[in-house]
Design a protein around this motif. Structure first.
Motif, mmCIF file in Angstrom:
data_model
loop_
_atom_site.group_PDB
_atom_site.id
_atom_site.type_symbol
_atom_site.label_atom_id
_atom_site.label_comp_id
_atom_site.label_asym_id
_atom_site.label_seq_id
_atom_site.Cartn_x
_atom_site.Cartn_y
_atom_site.Cartn_z
ATOM 1 N N THR A 24 109.045 70.522 49.942
ATOM 2 C CA THR A 24 110.264 70.726 49.159
ATOM 3 C C THR A 24 110.990 69.401 48.937
ATOM 4 O O THR A 24 111.407 69.064 47.832
ATOM 5 C CB THR A 24 111.207 71.706 49.904
ATOM 6 N N ALA A 27 109.078 67.289 46.455
ATOM 7 C CA ALA A 27 109.263 67.749 45.073
ATOM 8 C C ALA A 27 110.590 67.254 44.511
ATOM 9 O O ALA A 27 110.672 66.818 43.350
ATOM 10 C CB ALA A 27 109.188 69.274 45.017
ATOM 11 N N ALA A 28 111.613 67.302 45.359
ATOM 12 C CA ALA A 28 112.937 66.836 44.926
ATOM 13 C C ALA A 28 112.889 65.349 44.581
ATOM 14 O O ALA A 28 113.481 64.902 43.589
ATOM 15 C CB ALA A 28 113.954 67.106 46.025
ATOM 16 N N HIS A 29 112.165 64.573 45.391
ATOM 17 C CA HIS A 29 112.070 63.136 45.118
ATOM 18 C C HIS A 29 111.295 62.876 43.822
ATOM 19 O O HIS A 29 111.710 62.069 42.993
ATOM 20 C CB HIS A 29 111.405 62.410 46.286
ATOM 21 N N LEU A 30 110.180 63.573 43.674
ATOM 22 C CA LEU A 30 109.339 63.374 42.480
ATOM 23 C C LEU A 30 110.120 63.655 41.190
ATOM 24 O O LEU A 30 109.925 62.983 40.174
ATOM 25 C CB LEU A 30 108.114 64.299 42.528
ATOM 26 N N ALA A 31 111.023 64.641 41.268
ATOM 27 C CA ALA A 31 111.769 65.044 40.079
ATOM 28 C C ALA A 31 112.573 63.891 39.483
ATOM 29 O O ALA A 31 112.768 63.827 38.280
ATOM 30 C CB ALA A 31 112.692 66.217 40.423
ATOM 31 N N HIS A 32 112.998 62.957 40.329
ATOM 32 C CA HIS A 32 113.797 61.857 39.765
ATOM 33 C C HIS A 32 113.169 60.483 39.998
ATOM 34 O O HIS A 32 113.826 59.465 39.855
ATOM 35 C CB HIS A 32 115.242 61.916 40.295
ATOM 36 N N CYS A 33 111.878 60.430 40.385
ATOM 37 C CA CYS A 33 111.262 59.113 40.623
ATOM 38 C C CYS A 33 109.993 58.914 39.783
ATOM 39 O O CYS A 33 108.934 59.428 40.124
ATOM 40 C CB CYS A 33 110.945 58.929 42.101
ATOM 41 N N ARG A 37 105.782 59.592 40.470
ATOM 42 C CA ARG A 37 105.032 60.470 39.553
ATOM 43 C C ARG A 37 103.821 59.719 38.990
ATOM 44 O O ARG A 37 102.742 60.287 38.833
ATOM 45 C CB ARG A 37 105.931 60.979 38.424
ATOM 46 N N GLN A 40 101.195 59.699 41.573
ATOM 47 C CA GLN A 40 100.551 61.017 41.623
ATOM 48 C C GLN A 40 99.509 61.162 40.502
ATOM 49 O O GLN A 40 98.390 61.629 40.742
ATOM 50 C CB GLN A 40 101.625 62.097 41.475
#
Ligand code: ZN
Lengths: 204, 192
Positions: A24, A27-33, A37, A40
């Motif tokens: 979780t 996912a929160a970090h990926l959303a703004h980084c 991404r 990934q």
């Protein structure tokens, strides 16, 4: 946490080893980084490309798989326990057989072609499975020092024989031209490397 | 329905040699590719591949673990190390900053001899990755291959290499960063 920590978590997530709570947070970090991404996406591409390349990998050389199966069958058969001294005697026998097998094998073949199923090859296969069975015997740990050494010799001989059918045998000239070994040969050395065996003789 | 590795091994242990045939066939390419990329030559790879299975056959009776693949790769890892110790190699010093904690010497020979698999690959990107892998340390390359081609979890990779899981993870991370960089450079060259 810095991005490289999240990248490591991405690796763990990809292998299914990241806990749900950390997933979780990731996912929160990926959303703004965007950097993570991009990591990934590249990881995905590297993995896909490397995995699809596997289809083009040639398997092991023909002959290796049958040898494994011979060994597997021999192992099933060999439920009896070989006495170390029996093995010791067989070691000497095996060494003799190997030299003969090598000579027969090489003299029976023209350089250009090999007969795949002649009698000699079949006998070599028989010895292979005998030795495969021997190779599976446990080291007799409680015996004297000499015996385990014989066992390791035995194992290496067995290994050599196991691939004998597929190998090149190099012989000294006097043997290669058809004469048989005599007692003048004080010792016979087998040098083995993968699919090549070199037999050399010392004269008394 | 496809049988699991562990099922097949159990069947072999109870006397069904065909089950072993299926296992060998299942991992023929994957395991051979791994050994080939980690060892000196195709002939060495044949020998090690065969030895891995002989060891599996010999040890199957005492096998008690839950991840056959992890066990198989651990055996391959050990044999690769034994092999590199037995054989005299051309030793090239490690690059600065490289992870050499557990250095095995298998990879310290000229690249030309090492990469028959990469040479055979038609796909350009696969070839690029194959070559790029050779620029990693043996430990990093091993983690990458186990993880990506072998689909082995980090827990099992760490077990195979005999290191903490964080070390295995750090090796993979380094490998991916390095490969990404090379991949991007390659893409740039291809665009120009
Ligand atoms: Zn980030």
């Amino acid at each position: 946490m810095i991005c490289s920590d999240f990248e490591k978590q991405l690796l763990l997530a990809e292998s299914g080893e990241l806990s749900p709570s950390l997933q979780t947070r990731l996912a929160a970090h990926l959303a703004h980084c965007p950097q993570c991404r991009a990591f990934q996406a590249d990881l995905q591409e590297l993995s896909t490309t490397a995995r699809s390349g596997l289809a083009d990998v040639p398997g092991p050389t023909r002959g290796v798989l049958p040898q494994i199966l011979i060994a597997a069958r021999a192992h099933r058969r060999q439920q009896l326990n070989w006495h170390p001294r029996v093995a010791h005697a067989l070691l000497a026998l095996a060494a003799g057989l190997m030299v003969l097998a090598g000579i027969w094998h090489v003299t029976s073949l023209t350089p250009a072609e090999r007969a795949p199923t002649d009698n000699r090859t079949a006998r070599i296969a028989e010895w292979s499975s005998l030795l495969a069975a021997l190779m599976e015997t446990e080291d007799p740990a409680n015996e004297s020092e000499e015996v385990p050494r014989a066992y390791s010799d035995l194992q290496s001989l067995a290994r050599q024989l196991l691939i004998l059918q597929d190998m090149t045998v190099e012989l000294p000239e006097d043997i290669a031209d058809g004469s048989t070994p005599t007692e003048a040969h004080q010792s016979t050395t087998l040098r083995w490397r993968s699919n090549r065996v070199t037999i050399s003789q010392t004269y008394g | 329905m496809e049988h699991s590795d562990e099922d097949l091994l159990d069947r072999y242990k109870s006397g069904d040699t065909d089950a072993l045939t299926l296992l060998v066939e299942r991992y023929r390419r994957q395991l051979f590719s791994f050994i080939l990329r980690m060892s000196a030559s195709a002939a060495d790879a044949d020998e090690i591949f065969q030895e891995v299975w002989l060891r599996i056959i010999r040890k199957a009776g005492s096998y008690r673990r839950d991840c056959f693949r992890g066990w198989m790769y651990k055996i391959a890892h050990n044999l690769l190390i034994d092999h590199s110790r037995r054989r005299p190699m051309t030793i090239v010093p490690s690059m600065p900053g490289e992870d050499t904690q557990q250095g095995f010497r298998v990879d310290r020979i000229p690249a030309r001899e090492r990469s028959p698999a990469a040479d055979a690959q038609g796909n350009e990107m696969q070839a690029v990755i194959g070559q790029a892998l050779l620029k990693l340390s043996a430990e990093q390359r091993e983690v990458f291959l186990m993880r990506v081609e072998g689909d082995i979890p980090f827990r099992e990779i760490a077990r195979a290499q005999g290191v903490p899981i964080n070390t295995a993870l750090a090796r993979m991370h380094y490998a991916v960063c390095r490969l990404r960089k090379l991949l991007h450079e390659e893409r740039k060259t291809m665009e120009e």
